[in-house]
Motif scaffolding. Structure first.
Motif, PDB file in Angstrom:
ATOM      1  N   ASP A   1       0.828  -1.222   0.000  1.00  0.00           N
ATOM      2  CA  ASP A   1       0.000   0.000   0.000  1.00  0.00           C
ATOM      3  C   ASP A   1       0.860   1.269   0.000  1.00  0.00           C
ATOM      4  O   ASP A   1       0.347   2.358  -0.256  1.00  0.00           O
ATOM      5  CB  ASP A   1      -0.985  -0.003   1.178  1.00  0.00           C
ATOM      6  N   LEU A   2       2.163   1.142   0.275  1.00  0.00           N
ATOM      7  CA  LEU A   2       3.044   2.317   0.213  1.00  0.00           C
ATOM      8  C   LEU A   2       3.798   2.392  -1.128  1.00  0.00           C
ATOM      9  O   LEU A   2       4.568   3.323  -1.345  1.00  0.00           O
ATOM     10  CB  LEU A   2       4.057   2.310   1.364  1.00  0.00           C
ATOM     11  N   TYR A   3       3.569   1.408  -1.979  1.00  0.00           N
ATOM     12  CA  TYR A   3       4.238   1.377  -3.299  1.00  0.00           C
ATOM     13  C   TYR A   3       4.062   2.730  -4.017  1.00  0.00           C
ATOM     14  O   TYR A   3       5.012   3.267  -4.576  1.00  0.00           O
ATOM     15  CB  TYR A   3       3.618   0.229  -4.106  1.00  0.00           C
ATOM     16  N   GLY A   4       2.868   3.286  -3.958  1.00  0.00           N
ATOM     17  CA  GLY A   4       2.553   4.516  -4.695  1.00  0.00           C
ATOM     18  C   GLY A   4       3.213   5.757  -4.132  1.00  0.00           C
ATOM     19  O   GLY A   4       3.177   6.810  -4.755  1.00  0.00           O
ATOM     20  N   ARG A   5       3.801   5.656  -2.956  1.00  0.00           N
ATOM     21  CA  ARG A   5       4.516   6.826  -2.423  1.00  0.00           C
ATOM     22  C   ARG A   5       5.960   6.492  -2.054  1.00  0.00           C
ATOM     23  O   ARG A   5       6.555   7.115  -1.178  1.00  0.00           O
ATOM     24  CB  ARG A   5       3.759   7.490  -1.280  1.00  0.00           C
ATOM     25  N   THR A   6       6.496   5.483  -2.727  1.00  0.00           N
ATOM     26  CA  THR A   6       7.886   5.107  -2.462  1.00  0.00           C
ATOM     27  C   THR A   6       8.721   5.218  -3.737  1.00  0.00           C
ATOM     28  O   THR A   6       8.303   4.757  -4.804  1.00  0.00           O
ATOM     29  CB  THR A   6       7.956   3.653  -1.929  1.00  0.00           C
ATOM     30  N   LEU A   7       9.897   5.837  -3.596  1.00  0.00           N
ATOM     31  CA  LEU A   7      10.875   5.836  -4.679  1.00  0.00           C
ATOM     32  C   LEU A   7      11.978   4.870  -4.263  1.00  0.00           C
ATOM     33  O   LEU A   7      12.601   5.049  -3.211  1.00  0.00           O
ATOM     34  CB  LEU A   7      11.458   7.240  -4.870  1.00  0.00           C
ATOM     35  N   THR A   8      12.194   3.841  -5.062  1.00  0.00           N
ATOM     36  CA  THR A   8      13.216   2.845  -4.740  1.00  0.00           C
ATOM     37  C   THR A   8      14.434   3.101  -5.620  1.00  0.00           C
ATOM     38  O   THR A   8      14.314   3.140  -6.851  1.00  0.00           O
ATOM     39  CB  THR A   8      12.666   1.423  -4.973  1.00  0.00           C
ATOM     40  N   ILE A   9      15.566   3.289  -4.959  1.00  0.00           N
ATOM     41  CA  ILE A   9      16.793   3.644  -5.693  1.00  0.00           C
ATOM     42  C   ILE A   9      17.818   2.518  -5.548  1.00  0.00           C
ATOM     43  O   ILE A   9      17.938   1.908  -4.488  1.00  0.00           O
ATOM     44  CB  ILE A   9      17.337   4.994  -5.168  1.00  0.00           C
ATOM     45  N   ASN A  10      18.509   2.252  -6.626  1.00  0.00           N
ATOM     46  CA  ASN A  10      19.510   1.200  -6.611  1.00  0.00           C
ATOM     47  C   ASN A  10      20.539   1.499  -7.709  1.00  0.00           C
ATOM     48  O   ASN A  10      20.454   2.551  -8.355  1.00  0.00           O
ATOM     49  CB  ASN A  10      18.837  -0.171  -6.814  1.00  0.00           C
ATOM     50  N   GLY A  11      21.465   0.595  -7.937  1.00  0.00           N
ATOM     51  CA  GLY A  11      22.462   0.864  -8.973  1.00  0.00           C
ATOM     52  C   GLY A  11      23.481  -0.248  -9.041  1.00  0.00           C
ATOM     53  O   GLY A  11      23.410  -1.229  -8.292  1.00  0.00           O
ATOM     54  N   VAL A  12      24.431  -0.082  -9.932  1.00  0.00           N
ATOM     55  CA  VAL A  12      25.436  -1.121 -10.161  1.00  0.00           C
ATOM     56  C   VAL A  12      26.794  -0.778  -9.533  1.00  0.00           C
ATOM     57  O   VAL A  12      27.706  -1.602  -9.561  1.00  0.00           O
ATOM     58  CB  VAL A  12      25.607  -1.391 -11.679  1.00  0.00           C
ATOM     59  N   SER A  13      26.928   0.427  -8.964  1.00  0.00           N
ATOM     60  CA  SER A  13      28.244   0.864  -8.460  1.00  0.00           C
ATOM     61  C   SER A  13      28.837  -0.118  -7.472  1.00  0.00           C
ATOM     62  O   SER A  13      29.996  -0.516  -7.594  1.00  0.00           O
ATOM     63  CB  SER A  13      28.120   2.223  -7.766  1.00  0.00           C
TER      64      SER A  13
END
Ligand code: PMP
Ligand code: GLU
Length: 399
Positions: free
Chosen positions: A225-237
């Motif tokens: 239910d928090l999917y719509g207000r979550t920014l998920t950040i990731n990367g390959v570094s």
């Protein structure tokens, strides 16, 4: 009238970069400095990933790309989220930037109005508070004690939220503490956030692949239910040893991703086309290297923490993830160096380590927590052993 903007007056230089630059200067002057001040894996970028970059050059993929990133990369990111976490994003909900660092900054810049607040559990990565300031927002630091595993307590989160709170920053595994939030701990935080529907979650998962004996969990998956207000950040570094390639990504609500792309379209345009093709290979190739790196980090963690705990005046928790040890140096504060200088702060101790023992670490003050030092153990076992021996020797000279 000053040439430099008023806004920059409260912004500190990145302490990880400052210590690393100082160590490099000393090395250029001939000192045998061991640099443990920057979170950068010592491994080479895996060969197939490098080959994909080279192939991209050969194929003439050297032109501007879409602002949000090339489609094959966003497709690989989409599949990664879906496979690893059951998180369902369309490729329009995904943006690629020059490292996770730029995605965090773009997100803050795209969302903060002057005075909007961002709740940051501390200790925190050096750049969060200053990025918030650069974007015109107000960092609200919430201290998370070592006694509670450096994790955010529910009452503290509740108390920090106001009508101006726009974001809660979460970083698990954490830089600098290595703390990892379990699924249940995230669910408990989600219960608080449900009472405050105006608060968004910025989940910086850059160390996702580096956990030791515990499971990684991320808010958008744990609390749908928090999917719509979550920014998920990731990367390959970090996971793929690709720090210099500068590829990071974020996935979240379409309106936010569009706003991030707008900022990016007027600033960097996008990260390097070549690096993007290499990142496709990193995410969709075997990824066995990630497990190998994690195994090596585990061995290094155990060595470093055991050694640090032998040092007079240091005490170090066993971190559950990332590649940092974050020992308290409270036992050294007030002691004197052989020259009679009093160690009053963690910065004094870090400078003593660098100047007298040629080991570069970062003082806890950079991470909004004192008195601690942060040691990156993303270096060879040989260097770590030599560095820890020097740290032990340094502590033994203080009286
Ligand atoms: N978030 C955290 C917590 C980090 O430690 C780092 C390390 N630089 C980043 C983001 C940024 O990583 P990148 O190199 O992908 O910009
Ligand atoms: N995240 C790493 C660190 O904390 C890299 C340097 C940086 O971007 O701050 O050391």
């Amino acid at each position: 009238m000053s040439l430099i903007a008023e806004r920059l007056k409260t912004v500190r230089p990145s302490e990880t970069k400052a210590m690393t630059a100082r160590a490099a200067e000393l090395r250029e002057q001939g000192a045998d400095v061991i640099t443990l001040s920057q979170g950068e894996p010592d491994f080479e970028t895996p060969l197939p990933v490098c080959e994909a970059g080279i192939q991209a050059i050969r194929d003439g993929r050297t032109k501007y790309t879409a602002v949000a990133g090339i489609k094959p990369l966003r497709e690989a990111i989409r599949k990664t989220f879906s496979r690893d976490h059951g998180l369902d994003y369309s490729i329009d909900q995904i943006t690629v930037g020059c490292g996770a660092k730029q995605v965090v900054f773009n997100a803050l810049f795209a969302s903060l109005d002057t005075g909007d607040e961002v709740v940051i559990p501390a200790p925190c990565w050096v750049s969060y508070p200053d990025m918030v300031l650069l974007a015109g927002g107000k960092p609200v630091l919430v201290s998370c004690d070592e006694a509670h595993g450096f994790k955010l307590r529910l009452a503290a989160l509740e108390a920090a939220i106001t009508s101006r709170t726009k974001w809660l920053m979460l970083n698990s595994p954490s830089n600098p503490t290595g703390a990892v939030y379990s699924r249940n701990e995230l669910l408990a935080l989600a219960a608080v956030l449900r009472r405050h529907p105006h608060v968004h979650v910025l989940s910086d998962d850059i160390y996702e692949k580096l956990t030791y004996g515990c499971e990684f969990a991320t808010m958008a998956a744990v609390a749908p239910d928090l999917y719509g207000r979550t920014l998920t950040i990731n990367g390959v570094s970090k996971a793929d040893a690709m720090t210099g390639w500068r590829v990071g990504y974020g996935a979240g609500p379409l309106a936010l991703i569009k706003a991030i792309n707008l900022v990016q379209s007027q600033t960097s345009s996008h990260t390097s086309s070549i690096a993007q093709y290499a990142a496709v290979e990193a995410l969709s190739g075997g990824r066995d290297h990630v497990r190998e790196f994690a195994r090596a980090f585990l061995q290094r963690r155990d060595l470093v923490v055991a050694k640090l705990n032998q040092a007079e005046g240091l005490s170090c928790r066993l971190p559950d993830g990332a590649f940092y040890a974050f020992p308290s140096c409270a036992g050294l504060i007030g002691k004197r160096t052989p020259d009679g200088k009093v160690i009053e702060t963690d910065t004094d101790f870090a400078m003593y380590l660098l100047d007298a023992f040629a080991v570069a670490v970062v003082p806890g003050s950079g991470f909004m927590a004192s008195p601690y030092i942060r040691i990156s153990y993303a270096s060879s076992l040989e260097d770590l052993t030599r560095a820890c021996d020097r740290i032990l020797a340094a502590c033994a000279t203080l009286s």
